[in-house]
Design a protein around this motif. Structure first.
Motif, PDB file in Angstrom:
ATOM      1  N   PHE A 170      -5.560  15.200   6.109  1.00 21.87           N
ATOM      2  CA  PHE A 170      -6.183  15.024   7.430  1.00 21.87           C
ATOM      3  C   PHE A 170      -6.498  13.561   7.662  1.00 21.87           C
ATOM      4  N   GLU A 171      -6.571  13.214   8.938  1.00 23.83           N
ATOM      5  CA  GLU A 171      -6.807  11.816   9.269  1.00 23.83           C
ATOM      6  C   GLU A 171      -8.294  11.539   9.486  1.00 23.83           C
ATOM      7  N   CYS A 172      -8.703  10.313   9.187  1.00 20.93           N
ATOM      8  CA  CYS A 172     -10.083   9.868   9.443  1.00 20.93           C
ATOM      9  C   CYS A 172     -10.045   8.872  10.599  1.00 20.93           C
ATOM     10  N   SER A 173     -11.196   8.249  10.884  1.00 17.22           N
ATOM     11  CA  SER A 173     -11.284   7.386  12.062  1.00 17.22           C
ATOM     12  C   SER A 173     -10.370   6.169  11.976  1.00 17.22           C
ATOM     13  N   GLU A 174      -9.926   5.798  10.771  1.00 21.80           N
ATOM     14  CA  GLU A 174      -9.045   4.632  10.651  1.00 21.80           C
ATOM     15  C   GLU A 174      -7.666   4.911  11.256  1.00 21.80           C
ATOM     16  N   GLN A 175      -7.282   6.149  11.331  1.00 19.95           N
ATOM     17  CA  GLN A 175      -5.993   6.576  11.924  1.00 19.95           C
ATOM     18  C   GLN A 175      -4.783   5.863  11.328  1.00 19.95           C
ATOM     19  N   THR A 176      -4.819   5.676  10.010  1.00 20.65           N
ATOM     20  CA  THR A 176      -3.657   5.040   9.366  1.00 20.65           C
ATOM     21  C   THR A 176      -3.152   5.929   8.223  1.00 20.65           C
ATOM     22  N   GLY A 177      -2.866   7.146   8.533  1.00 24.32           N
ATOM     23  CA  GLY A 177      -2.384   8.066   7.498  1.00 24.32           C
ATOM     24  C   GLY A 177      -3.440   9.110   7.189  1.00 24.32           C
ATOM     25  N   MET A 178      -3.025  10.115   6.427  1.00 26.49           N
ATOM     26  CA  MET A 178      -3.900  11.275   6.196  1.00 26.49           C
ATOM     27  C   MET A 178      -4.352  11.353   4.743  1.00 26.49           C
ATOM     28  N   HIS A 179      -5.647  11.592   4.552  1.00 27.24           N
ATOM     29  CA  HIS A 179      -6.190  11.773   3.207  1.00 27.24           C
ATOM     30  C   HIS A 179      -5.768  13.144   2.689  1.00 27.24           C
ATOM     31  N   ILE A 180      -5.246  13.151   1.473  1.00 27.12           N
ATOM     32  CA  ILE A 180      -4.812  14.424   0.880  1.00 27.12           C
ATOM     33  C   ILE A 180      -5.983  15.022   0.100  1.00 27.12           C
ATOM     34  N   ASN A 181      -6.216  16.291   0.269  1.00 32.80           N
ATOM     35  CA  ASN A 181      -7.295  16.964  -0.463  1.00 32.80           C
ATOM     36  C   ASN A 181      -6.878  17.140  -1.923  1.00 32.80           C
ATOM     37  N   GLU A 182      -7.011  16.027  -2.650  1.00 34.40           N
ATOM     38  CA  GLU A 182      -6.470  15.924  -4.014  1.00 34.40           C
ATOM     39  C   GLU A 182      -7.156  16.824  -5.018  1.00 34.40           C
ATOM     40  N   ASP A 183      -8.353  17.296  -4.701  1.00 39.52           N
ATOM     41  CA  ASP A 183      -9.013  18.219  -5.630  1.00 39.52           C
ATOM     42  C   ASP A 183      -8.297  19.575  -5.625  1.00 39.52           C
ATOM     43  N   ASN A 184      -7.465  19.805  -4.600  1.00 36.04           N
ATOM     44  CA  ASN A 184      -6.712  21.060  -4.522  1.00 36.04           C
ATOM     45  C   ASN A 184      -5.195  20.887  -4.599  1.00 36.04           C
ATOM     46  N   PHE A 185      -4.723  19.719  -4.175  1.00 35.27           N
ATOM     47  CA  PHE A 185      -3.266  19.504  -4.117  1.00 35.27           C
ATOM     48  C   PHE A 185      -2.906  18.159  -4.738  1.00 35.27           C
ATOM     49  N   ILE A 186      -2.062  18.174  -5.753  1.00 34.48           N
ATOM     50  CA  ILE A 186      -1.611  16.901  -6.336  1.00 34.48           C
ATOM     51  C   ILE A 186      -0.279  16.538  -5.694  1.00 34.48           C
ATOM     52  N   PRO A 187      -0.211  15.354  -5.057  1.00 37.98           N
ATOM     53  CA  PRO A 187       1.045  14.961  -4.429  1.00 37.98           C
ATOM     54  C   PRO A 187       1.915  14.125  -5.363  1.00 37.98           C
ATOM     55  N   GLU A 188       3.208  14.202  -5.193  1.00 34.74           N
ATOM     56  CA  GLU A 188       4.157  13.281  -5.837  1.00 34.74           C
ATOM     57  C   GLU A 188       5.191  12.929  -4.775  1.00 34.74           C
ATOM     58  N   ILE A 189       5.812  11.764  -4.948  1.00 35.65           N
ATOM     59  CA  ILE A 189       6.942  11.405  -4.094  1.00 35.65           C
ATOM     60  C   ILE A 189       8.159  11.305  -5.004  1.00 35.65           C
ATOM     61  N   ILE A 190       9.212  12.033  -4.642  1.00 38.39           N
ATOM     62  CA  ILE A 190      10.410  11.996  -5.493  1.00 38.39           C
ATOM     63  C   ILE A 190      11.633  11.538  -4.695  1.00 38.39           C
ATOM     64  N   ASP A 191      12.614  11.085  -5.429  1.00 38.18           N
ATOM     65  CA  ASP A 191      13.907  10.780  -4.833  1.00 38.18           C
ATOM     66  C   ASP A 191      14.565  12.138  -4.527  1.00 38.18           C
ATOM     67  N   PRO A 192      14.854  12.414  -3.254  1.00 33.92           N
ATOM     68  CA  PRO A 192      15.374  13.750  -2.918  1.00 33.92           C
ATOM     69  C   PRO A 192      16.722  14.050  -3.568  1.00 33.92           C
ATOM     70  N   GLU A 193      17.465  13.005  -3.923  1.00 34.36           N
ATOM     71  CA  GLU A 193      18.778  13.229  -4.543  1.00 34.36           C
ATOM     72  C   GLU A 193      18.646  13.534  -6.034  1.00 34.36           C
ATOM     73  N   THR A 194      17.858  12.687  -6.735  1.00 35.13           N
ATOM     74  CA  THR A 194      17.826  12.790  -8.201  1.00 35.13           C
ATOM     75  C   THR A 194      16.617  13.573  -8.725  1.00 35.13           C
ATOM     76  N   GLY A 195      15.587  13.735  -7.907  1.00 35.24           N
ATOM     77  CA  GLY A 195      14.379  14.418  -8.352  1.00 35.24           C
ATOM     78  C   GLY A 195      13.452  13.511  -9.159  1.00 35.24           C
ATOM     79  N   GLU A 196      13.826  12.255  -9.296  1.00 30.34           N
ATOM     80  CA  GLU A 196      13.028  11.314 -10.086  1.00 30.34           C
ATOM     81  C   GLU A 196      11.753  10.936  -9.315  1.00 30.34           C
ATOM     82  N   VAL A 197      10.620  10.829 -10.048  1.00 28.25           N
ATOM     83  CA  VAL A 197       9.358  10.466  -9.390  1.00 28.25           C
ATOM     84  C   VAL A 197       9.396   8.991  -9.016  1.00 28.25           C
TER      85      VAL A 197
END
Ligand code: DLL
Length: 435
Positions: A248-275
């Motif tokens: 969800f976004e806060c007043s800064e309006q520069t991206g959304m804070h992820i509720n990390e206590d419930n969801f751990i995010p990762e970004i991967i290369d969609p082709e290789t699956g590498e983090v």
């Protein structure tokens, strides 16, 4: 001063958050391994045992789950709790293949409501607000998710659902709604209708909008803020991970804070699956560490975005995700060039057009074609063919600068493109019909 719903979590130090995630991840992997045969088989195939996962650094050892797995396991194959402990289902709006059905225990619903309550609070919502929910209710998670969060915060909740736009606006006026929740494309439509009804934002009491469920650009944000006289906040989530409120976004309006206590995010290369390291664009992957009934580990969302741990002025320490640029499968490859619908929307609004457009891609004589129909505002309309052609050329030139290829632009008369009350469908790729 920004208010928080769960200050101890939302502003937790990185070390404490990691510790919490480590503990929850270890317990969650065990829960899934013990109770979900489908995922246990995937882990066994990869040679990973629950004991191998000691903390979040070991996350990459786990196998991914994809939408195809969810379809394979439909309907009960990923359920981690007895059905008798489940109290609700929701389902994706998918038009192809089998739907995805997600299950919730009462604890899952409470966690979800809590996440959405954080989003509403970050948008300035309190128990004194009137929160009108114009997301669809039903199997879609938008209506139910915002409804639960709004109740939790104690807002006077108006569960309108989507559609019936004139009545929607009359209610908004009569009840003095201060917060509007719906998709950005529907918010734009409501803004347009407010104007057509002879009203101005001053006739409404709206102060905040909580808009998500589809990609939208910064230009769209500014246009909605102006037409409805509110501050527009982004909210993200997907049915598979419970629904809105994963971020969800806060007043800064520069991206959304992820509720990390419930969801751990990762970004991967969609082709290789590498983090990929922080700051690189890739596919967003989520591991839910608190969900009981439908706890997905390393779920590939297909959404492309970037993560950032840059300090946020709101005081929250939760990691931020940029606005998703769309799904990896929304990206069009036209004459070898990658094109996102959001790039086209940016140019349109910058050039003073409405966000009502249809993108049509086809293949004629082995060459890709790109046709963009754009609705004019009444003041842009001219009955001189030459004037119209000049405007079309100017818009096509601006598009070419942004996307690198030359589209064919067709200006169409005001009100001729159907408005969306939910998720807008703006791309028709006819090439898929020929394949
Ligand atoms: O759209 C949940 C939701 C409801 C989110 C209301 C926000 C508000 P699904 O129907 O399962 O769930 O679709 C999930 O929608 O993978 C993204 O591609 C897209 N999406 C959701 N929120 C955003 C957003 C709901 N803020 C899919 N920006 C996701 C861009 C979004 N795309």
């Amino acid at each position: 001063m920004e208010k928080y719903w769960n200050p101890e979590i939302e502003c937790m130090s990185r070390e404490d958050m990691k510790k919490l995630q480590d503990e929850r991840l270890v317990a969650q992997v065990k829960h899934v391994y013990d109770n979900v045969k489908y995922y246990r088989d995937l882990m066994d195939k990869k040679g990973v045992k629950p004991e191998d996962i000691k903390d979040t650094e070991d996350l990459h050892k786990l196998p991914f789950l994809s939408k195809a797995d969810l379809r394979d396991a439909y309907p009960y194959g990923l359920l981690a709790k007895p059905l008798s402990d489940c109290v609700r289902i929701h389902s994706t709006s998918g038009t192809t293949g089998k739907r995805v059905v997600a299950f919730y225990t009462q604890n899952d619903i409470d966690m979800w409501d809590n996440c959405v309550a954080r989003a509403i609070t970050a948008a300035g919502g309190t128990k004194d607000d009137v929160c009108q929910i114009a997301y669809g209710f039903g199997l879609f998670t938008g209506g139910a998710g915002l409804n639960g969060g709004s109740h939790k915060v104690g807002c006077l909740t108006v569960p309108m659902s989507s559609g019936n736009t004139d009545r929607q606006i009359t209610f908004m006026q009569d009840l003095g709604a201060t917060i509007l929740c719906c998709t950005p494309s529907y918010a734009a439509y409501i803004g347009e209708t407010v104007h057509e009804m002879g009203l101005t934002p001053d006739d409404l009491k709206l102060k905040a909008g909580i808009f998500g469920a589809e990609p939208w650009t910064e230009e769209m944000r500014r246009s909605i803020e102006k037409s409805l006289g509110l501050k527009a906040y982004d909210i993200y989530g997907l049915t598979e991970t419970s629904g809105p409120g994963v971020a969800f976004e806060c007043s800064e309006q520069t991206g959304m804070h992820i509720n990390e206590d419930n969801f751990i995010p990762e970004i991967i290369d969609p082709e290789t699956g590498e983090v990929l390291p922080e700051g690189e664009v890739g596919e967003l992957v989520f591991t839910s560490i608190t969900k009981e009934a439908f706890p997905l580990l390393r779920y590939r969302t297909r959404d492309l975005c970037v993560l950032s741990r840059k300090k946020c002025s709101c005081g929250r320490t939760l990691i931020k995700m940029a606005k998703p640029m769309g799904r990896s499968d929304d990206m069009m490859i036209i004459r070898g060039v990658n094109v996102f619908p959001s790039q086209i929307e940016t140019v349109l609004i910058e050039q003073g057009y409405s966000p009502n457009y249809i993108i049509e891609v086809d293949r004629v004589n082995n060459s890709d074609t790109l046709d963009i129909s754009v609705e004019m505002n009444p003041e842009q309309f001219s009955d001189k063919v030459k004037d119209m052609q000049k405007q079309e050329r100017a818009l096509a030139d601006a598009m070419k600068l942004m996307i690198g290829i030359n589209p064919k632009v067709h200006l169409v008369s005001p009100k001729s493109i159907t408005r969306s009350e939910g998720k807008a469908v703006r791309v028709i790729d006819k090439r898929k019909l020929h394949d």
